[in-house]
Scaffold this active site. Structure first.
Site, PDB file in Angstrom:
ATOM      1  N   SER A   1       0.842  -1.194   0.000  1.00  0.00           N
ATOM      2  CA  SER A   1       0.000   0.000   0.000  1.00  0.00           C
ATOM      3  C   SER A   1       0.882   1.251   0.000  1.00  0.00           C
ATOM      4  O   SER A   1       1.661   1.448  -0.930  1.00  0.00           O
ATOM      5  CB  SER A   1      -0.954  -0.057   1.197  1.00  0.00           C
ATOM      6  N   ASP A  12     -10.015  -5.432  -3.341  1.00  0.00           N
ATOM      7  CA  ASP A  12      -9.417  -4.393  -2.497  1.00  0.00           C
ATOM      8  C   ASP A  12     -10.307  -3.149  -2.546  1.00  0.00           C
ATOM      9  O   ASP A  12     -10.537  -2.594  -3.627  1.00  0.00           O
ATOM     10  CB  ASP A  12      -8.013  -4.077  -3.036  1.00  0.00           C
ATOM     11  N   HIS A  15      -7.363  -5.942   0.854  1.00  0.00           N
ATOM     12  CA  HIS A  15      -6.179  -5.115   1.137  1.00  0.00           C
ATOM     13  C   HIS A  15      -5.422  -5.602   2.383  1.00  0.00           C
ATOM     14  O   HIS A  15      -4.423  -5.020   2.765  1.00  0.00           O
ATOM     15  CB  HIS A  15      -6.652  -3.666   1.366  1.00  0.00           C
TER      16      HIS A  15
END
Lengths: 282, 282
Positions: free
Chosen positions: A150, A226, A259
């Site tokens: 991320s 995600d 995620h």
């Protein structure tokens, strides 16, 4: 240069440690974790850096990443830095939001008040911490690779593009590939770097590629479920930039994954093996 | 019988879920986690139970256990119950200590006030939760195995010895093998079961073996640097009992390891493979 051992465990035949030191870059104490796999005394091992995402510390991947078995198998040191300076006097998001300030350093050297004094994560991860790793661990610093998740995927891509000679291979999970164009990145860059858009380009993977930075290849995994995929991550922007620049991007859209570390931990051993193949040899 | 999905993630090709339901056994809501590996629609998979240790919930092993890759490889459902009833009105340790009460149900059916109403973890893990697993997941309940850590290692050994027909294989990490003789166990058994020592024998692995309960084999890992090894775990008592009873105990003293999940996660995949070999076939 001295580091303090906060915690240390034997695990997967090696040693997982958590360490703390006074950072000159950030002006604070910084904590990081290192896994040193089983190895013959006197040998030096390649290093895989792993940069974590928003709200994380070193602890998230250390506890949930499932990387130690693979690092033990391939003989790779795994280093997980924190995501921001912390401590008394370190300014945070003024409204207390989690996407800026503490846990959200974005791996930049801030130039704007009040952040410039402490938020120097670029210097920290690219200069100061590597010196500590070289000095305190059996690390072969001529063989480094970098990955991240991320915001840390953003950091890994930026580091790999800006320093192609330092990192032999670069991968990322769910990276923010074009922070200058998405809400998380725009907020962070404006507050850390100011309003001049040209000052943001050195920390934007897509723009670094547009500006001529190159690598032979990149490995990126994203989850199709995600929740940040379309608003914040936008992997198609990286796809387009790599296509234009002749960078061999392997972008895997992993069906059903989100995620979380349930996603990262599924594929991190695979990334370790991918980096290991590229870290072999002198 | 109905369960509520609290959380659910795709991971290692399967699905890791966390579920909640109203338990008749404990009179409370109970939370547990289940990993279902990738499988063909309509197939039924063997089940590995994992009982957790003092202070833990389902979450510790779910986040830190590193079992999903192995369960995906071998096609095994992994079930992690909580360690005690919880919620308003559930009595805890009167002094707030962590080794009794919440997070410390010891997998017994309490008979003493005020614990008897809720602390019925034996009925919960051996009767109620198996029915839920059978009904709500693609589980082949004719192929079950059990493992656990510390207090949960105690629970796994007791369950395996008392119900040899239900569990095809039994393993444990750092188990409390003879709770009647060590501080953690004595405190818990006195408060849950009363002062009559004979009432404790049904929940003490060493005494169950002395009383004639048998299995062909057991697999146990302990860390040589476990701080509880000599005062609370005492694996040599299990060694002696198994030796006397002709039970094939594989007791591995793992050098340098402690009591943490850095230890468990190192060897849990190996336990999964060991159970998988014993769960094959009809």
């Amino acid at each position: 240069m001295s580091i303090e051992t906060v915690d240390s465990w034997v695990s997967h035949g090696g040693r997982q440690g958590v360490y703390r030191h006074k950072s000159e870059a950030t002006g604070t104490e910084m904590t990081f974790s290192v896994f040193v796999p089983p190895h013959l005394e006197g040998t030096q091992l390649p290093v895989l850096w792993y940069l974590s995402g928003l709200t994380c510390t070193h602890a998230n991947v250390t506890e949930k990443g499932e990387y130690r078995a693979a690092c033990a198998e391939h003989g790779i040191i795994f280093v997980a830095p924190d995501t921001s300076p912390r401590g008394e006097g370190v300014p945070d998001d003024s409204a207390g939001h989690w996407d800026f300030g503490l846990g959200a350093g974005f791996y930049v050297d801030a130039t704007q008040k009040p952040y410039a004094a402490n938020y120097r994560m670029w210097s920290y991860i690219s200069e100061e911490l590597p010196k500590i790793i070289a000095e305190c661990f059996p690390a072969d610093m001529s063989r480094q690779a970098i990955s991240g998740h991320s915001m840390g995927g953003h950091g890994a891509l930026v580091a790999g593009l800006r320093e192609p000679g330092r990192y032999r291979s670069v991968s990322a999970f769910s990276p923010i590939v074009h922070p200058s164009s998405v809400p998380w990145g725009k907020k962070a860059f404006e507050l850390y770097l100011g309003e001049e858009r040209k000052d943001w380009r050195a920390y934007d993977a897509v723009q670094l590629i547009e500006d001529g930075h190159k690598r032979k290849e990149l490995l990126v995994d994203v989850g199709t479920e995600d929740p940040f995929l379309h608003e914040q991550l936008c992997p198609e922007a990286l796809e387009a930039a790599c296509g234009g620049a002749g960078i061999g991007l392997t972008l895997r859209r992993q069906s059903g994954y989100d995620h979380s570390y349930y996603f990262v931990s599924t594929f991190l051993a695979d990334h370790v093996a991918w980096h290991a193949a590229r870290l072999k040899g002198d």
